[in-house]
Every structure is written in C-alpha cells, then in structure tokens.
Design a protein around this motif. Sequence first.
Motif, PDB file in Angstrom:
ATOM      1  N   GLU A 283       0.832  -1.208   0.000  1.00  0.00           N
ATOM      2  CA  GLU A 283       0.000   0.000   0.000  1.00  0.00           C
ATOM      3  C   GLU A 283       0.867   1.260   0.000  1.00  0.00           C
ATOM      4  O   GLU A 283       0.534   2.253  -0.665  1.00  0.00           O
ATOM      5  CB  GLU A 283      -0.932  -0.011   1.212  1.00  0.00           C
ATOM      6  CG  GLU A 283      -2.019  -1.076   1.115  1.00  0.00           C
ATOM      7  CD  GLU A 283      -2.828  -1.196   2.392  1.00  0.00           C
ATOM      8  OE1 GLU A 283      -2.476  -0.497   3.382  1.00  0.00           O
ATOM      9  OE2 GLU A 283      -3.796  -1.988   2.414  1.00  0.00           O
ATOM     10  N   GLU A 284       1.976   1.217   0.726  1.00  0.00           N
ATOM     11  CA  GLU A 284       2.865   2.382   0.792  1.00  0.00           C
ATOM     12  C   GLU A 284       3.494   2.686  -0.562  1.00  0.00           C
ATOM     13  O   GLU A 284       3.491   3.829  -1.022  1.00  0.00           O
ATOM     14  CB  GLU A 284       3.967   2.144   1.835  1.00  0.00           C
ATOM     15  CG  GLU A 284       3.498   2.282   3.272  1.00  0.00           C
ATOM     16  CD  GLU A 284       4.633   2.026   4.255  1.00  0.00           C
ATOM     17  OE1 GLU A 284       5.799   1.888   3.795  1.00  0.00           O
ATOM     18  OE2 GLU A 284       4.369   1.958   5.472  1.00  0.00           O
ATOM     19  N   ILE A 285       4.034   1.663  -1.216  1.00  0.00           N
ATOM     20  CA  ILE A 285       4.698   1.892  -2.501  1.00  0.00           C
ATOM     21  C   ILE A 285       3.679   2.291  -3.569  1.00  0.00           C
ATOM     22  O   ILE A 285       3.964   3.112  -4.450  1.00  0.00           O
ATOM     23  CB  ILE A 285       5.511   0.649  -2.941  1.00  0.00           C
ATOM     24  CG1 ILE A 285       6.540   1.041  -4.010  1.00  0.00           C
ATOM     25  CG2 ILE A 285       4.629  -0.465  -3.414  1.00  0.00           C
ATOM     26  CD1 ILE A 285       7.676   1.874  -3.520  1.00  0.00           C
ATOM     27  N   THR A 286       2.480   1.729  -3.476  1.00  0.00           N
ATOM     28  CA  THR A 286       1.409   2.113  -4.403  1.00  0.00           C
ATOM     29  C   THR A 286       1.055   3.579  -4.236  1.00  0.00           C
ATOM     30  O   THR A 286       0.933   4.324  -5.215  1.00  0.00           O
ATOM     31  CB  THR A 286       0.156   1.244  -4.174  1.00  0.00           C
ATOM     32  OG1 THR A 286       0.479  -0.129  -4.420  1.00  0.00           O
ATOM     33  CG2 THR A 286      -0.984   1.668  -5.085  1.00  0.00           C
ATOM     34  N   ARG A 287       0.900   3.988  -2.994  1.00  0.00           N
ATOM     35  CA  ARG A 287       0.541   5.384  -2.693  1.00  0.00           C
ATOM     36  C   ARG A 287       1.621   6.333  -3.201  1.00  0.00           C
ATOM     37  O   ARG A 287       1.321   7.381  -3.791  1.00  0.00           O
ATOM     38  CB  ARG A 287       0.343   5.531  -1.188  1.00  0.00           C
ATOM     39  CG  ARG A 287      -0.378   6.788  -0.755  1.00  0.00           C
ATOM     40  CD  ARG A 287      -0.958   6.648   0.644  1.00  0.00           C
ATOM     41  NE  ARG A 287      -0.020   6.082   1.599  1.00  0.00           N
ATOM     42  CZ  ARG A 287      -0.190   4.903   2.206  1.00  0.00           C
ATOM     43  NH1 ARG A 287      -1.264   4.180   1.953  1.00  0.00           N
ATOM     44  NH2 ARG A 287       0.700   4.448   3.071  1.00  0.00           N
ATOM     45  N   GLN A 288       2.873   5.976  -2.992  1.00  0.00           N
ATOM     46  CA  GLN A 288       3.981   6.835  -3.442  1.00  0.00           C
ATOM     47  C   GLN A 288       4.008   6.934  -4.969  1.00  0.00           C
ATOM     48  O   GLN A 288       4.194   8.011  -5.540  1.00  0.00           O
ATOM     49  CB  GLN A 288       5.310   6.271  -2.935  1.00  0.00           C
ATOM     50  CG  GLN A 288       5.481   6.382  -1.426  1.00  0.00           C
ATOM     51  CD  GLN A 288       6.691   5.588  -0.931  1.00  0.00           C
ATOM     52  OE1 GLN A 288       7.472   5.074  -1.724  1.00  0.00           O
ATOM     53  NE2 GLN A 288       6.833   5.478   0.382  1.00  0.00           N
ATOM     54  N   ALA A 289       3.817   5.800  -5.643  1.00  0.00           N
ATOM     55  CA  ALA A 289       3.842   5.793  -7.109  1.00  0.00           C
ATOM     56  C   ALA A 289       2.686   6.605  -7.684  1.00  0.00           C
ATOM     57  O   ALA A 289       2.866   7.370  -8.642  1.00  0.00           O
ATOM     58  CB  ALA A 289       3.784   4.356  -7.616  1.00  0.00           C
ATOM     59  N   VAL A 290       1.525   6.464  -7.115  1.00  0.00           N
ATOM     60  CA  VAL A 290       0.358   7.219  -7.585  1.00  0.00           C
ATOM     61  C   VAL A 290       0.601   8.721  -7.446  1.00  0.00           C
ATOM     62  O   VAL A 290       0.277   9.517  -8.335  1.00  0.00           O
ATOM     63  CB  VAL A 290      -0.911   6.792  -6.820  1.00  0.00           C
ATOM     64  CG1 VAL A 290      -2.067   7.762  -7.084  1.00  0.00           C
ATOM     65  CG2 VAL A 290      -1.312   5.370  -7.206  1.00  0.00           C
TER      66      VAL A 290
END
Length: 423
Positions: A283-290
Amino acid sequence: MKMIVIADDFTGANDTGVQLAKKGARTDVVLNALPHSTHRTDVLVVNTESRALPEAMAQAKVREALQPYCQNDTPPLVYKKIDSTFRGNVGAEIEAAMQASGAQLAIVAAAIPAAGRVTLNGQCLVHGVPLVDTEFASDPKTPIVSSHIKTLIGLQTGYPIHELDLQVVRSGKLSTELQRLSQGSPSIVVVDAQTDGDLALLAQAILPLSTRYLLVGAAGLANALPASSYLAARQRLPVLVVAGSMSEATRQQIVFAAKEKSLSILDVDIERLLSPSSQTATEEITRQAVSVLRDRQHCVLRTCKDADARQMIDILCEKYSLSRQQLGDKISQALGSITLAVINQAQIGGLFLTGGDIAIAVARALGAEGYRITSEVVPCVPCGTFVNSEIDDLPVITKAGGFGGESTLRDALYFIEEMYSGK
C-alpha cells in the motif's frame, strides 16, 4: 472521460459516436456492459439495446448504465441518443436519464438535416413529410402515433415539456430562454432545427448554462457540439517503469534516464514484500507511485538499487525457506499486484517492463491474453500492447534485463512521449 452517450441500439450508438470520433475524440462503444477501464476514453457510448423493451425495463437499463458515472464529483456530460424518428421508449428513457444524472433540463433536438429529418413547429418531418405519414409510423416493433414530438415524449413522462421554435433559435436569445427554463422544476424542451446552422446555434447556446442539463438527440446534434465539450486537452501522460531485473545494465539505464528526464525512482524493499507486513508495504509503494504519476512525472519502481542488492538473494532464500525460483515468483507476483493497483488509481501513458519474470507477472495481473507487437524502440526492445487487458491499448515496452545500452530507458520514454505529440 468527459462525455457519456446512452444509445438504445447499436447502429445508433455508432452513427452518433462517429460524429465525435471524427473530431479527434477517443470514442469507445460498449455493448450493454461496463468497460474494464475508461482511463483513456474521451467519450463512452453505451448501447442499452432498449428500443423495443417494455418501458420499465428500458428505464432500468438507462439508470444502470449512468449510475457509475453520475455520482462522481465531476460527472461527464450526458447525451441521450434517441432515434431521429422517435421510435422506442423516448420519453421513458429521457426521464430515467434526467433522474440518474440530476439534470434540471433535457434539451431535445433530434433533427438530422443532412438526412432530411428536421423539427419544425415542434413537428418531426422526414423529407418534408410529417412523421406520422411515413413508413416509420407502421414500424413493426415501435410504431409512431403522432408527428408532434411533445405528444410522443409526453406518452411516457410526466415532466413538463416546453417548445422553442425557429424564431427563438435564430433570435440570438436562445441561451437566455434555455437558462430561464433550467431555473425552474425539472423539465424537457423540444427545440426546432431546420438546418445544420440551427443545430450549431443550439450547441453554442447550451455552453453558458449554469445548471446540469441533459442533451437528447441523434447524429445531427452530436456533430454540432464543439469539441471542447467532450474532448479534454491532451497531456503527455507519465510512464510507469517496473524494473524487476537485477542486471547492471538495467541499473545504469535508470541512472542515466534520471539525469535527463523528469523521473522519480521508488526503491521497493523486497524483504518487506516477503514479511508479514507485506500488505502495508504494498500500500505504501502504491501510494507513493500514484502521487508521482499524478504530478505528471515518470515513475520507476526499482528492486535493485546497487550491486549489494544482488547479495541479498541467498540471505532472503535462507531466511524465508525459499528456492531462488520461489523467491523470484513471489517478487514478480507482488510487483504485478502493485502495478495493477497503481494503474487503477493514476493515469499513465504507457508501461516499461524490464525483466522477463516481471513482464509476464504484470501481464497476468492486468488480465492480458497476449502481447501484440507494433514496433521496435531500439534493437531487441519491442513496443506493443497487451491484448484484452485492463489497460486496453496503452503502449507497453518490454526489455530483457541485460539488453540495451545506457540510453535505452531514456529513449523508450521519449518514444512513448512522441506517440502522444500532436494529439
């Protein structure tokens, strides 16, 4: 997506959709089903195939088609495509579309002057003949009982129905009249149009309306609409790079590209993806990429920051009792899931996938049935599209980890950017 068209039959969906597509709008026609994705669609045309259905079923089809899109903070412009000879459940479907979209005013202009179909004094004429005196009156499925449009619509709705004749259309006061009608309780207005010029006047008069409205018409009104009402300003969308290869060549390509491009690198902590807190890490890496992609920057998801990362493989295999193959599979599957999550939350202009295991994992996560090759970026680095996937026909570049020179990633980003130039 700026506009949604609800049509009651397939050929009607197409003949209206083409009026928008020929002006540059990406126009997708779907057959009574929600599409997987509308990220790149300017105009979505939904065929409810409801012309000959019972009234209540036709209304339910329209509501079902509109509901997912009209509850957004910025709902699209809604166009209810109807038959230019008013066959079918016209009044019922207009009412359903108004309710689903929250429109205060439905503006009905079904004329197609180029096809000899005009609206004059509220009457539908076909090559100068009143509608009720044409072959459409005895249609085997949906016969017509009147030439008076207000009468035909009123058979299936209790909304007030107004009429604006040619004198008003050509008076220069049409916008004022529409604004006045839109301020009252929800209602429908039938607008005369004898020429394409009349439809153009109507299209311009609609633009200043301050309340939500519903457009109702056929190919004629669709053709008259200014492109700005359904065509978003083109932007060069960012590329998502998923670099799962540990090769030194890939690592150097990322470093080189970062020096010359608007590029953000997000290092994926592989061990966290294997740990009990893997969901949080994902969830963290997804949020950062978005966040990066929404800022219109290219985004690289990198699993190998430096040469030391290669030394971690055996350590991780021993710690989690995995073979090298099992470890690779878990990493690939995690990156595939992250890629899908990112794409569902951010607009991208394309994908760059390096590493065979990563490419296939992403393809599977996106539901792709195959890869259609269209061109070559640099030697041995193809560009194509995933067949029947969640990202439709977005460009996808794949590269074996050790392939390419120092500038390969930079060149690939330029390649995708140029695909959008001039659009």
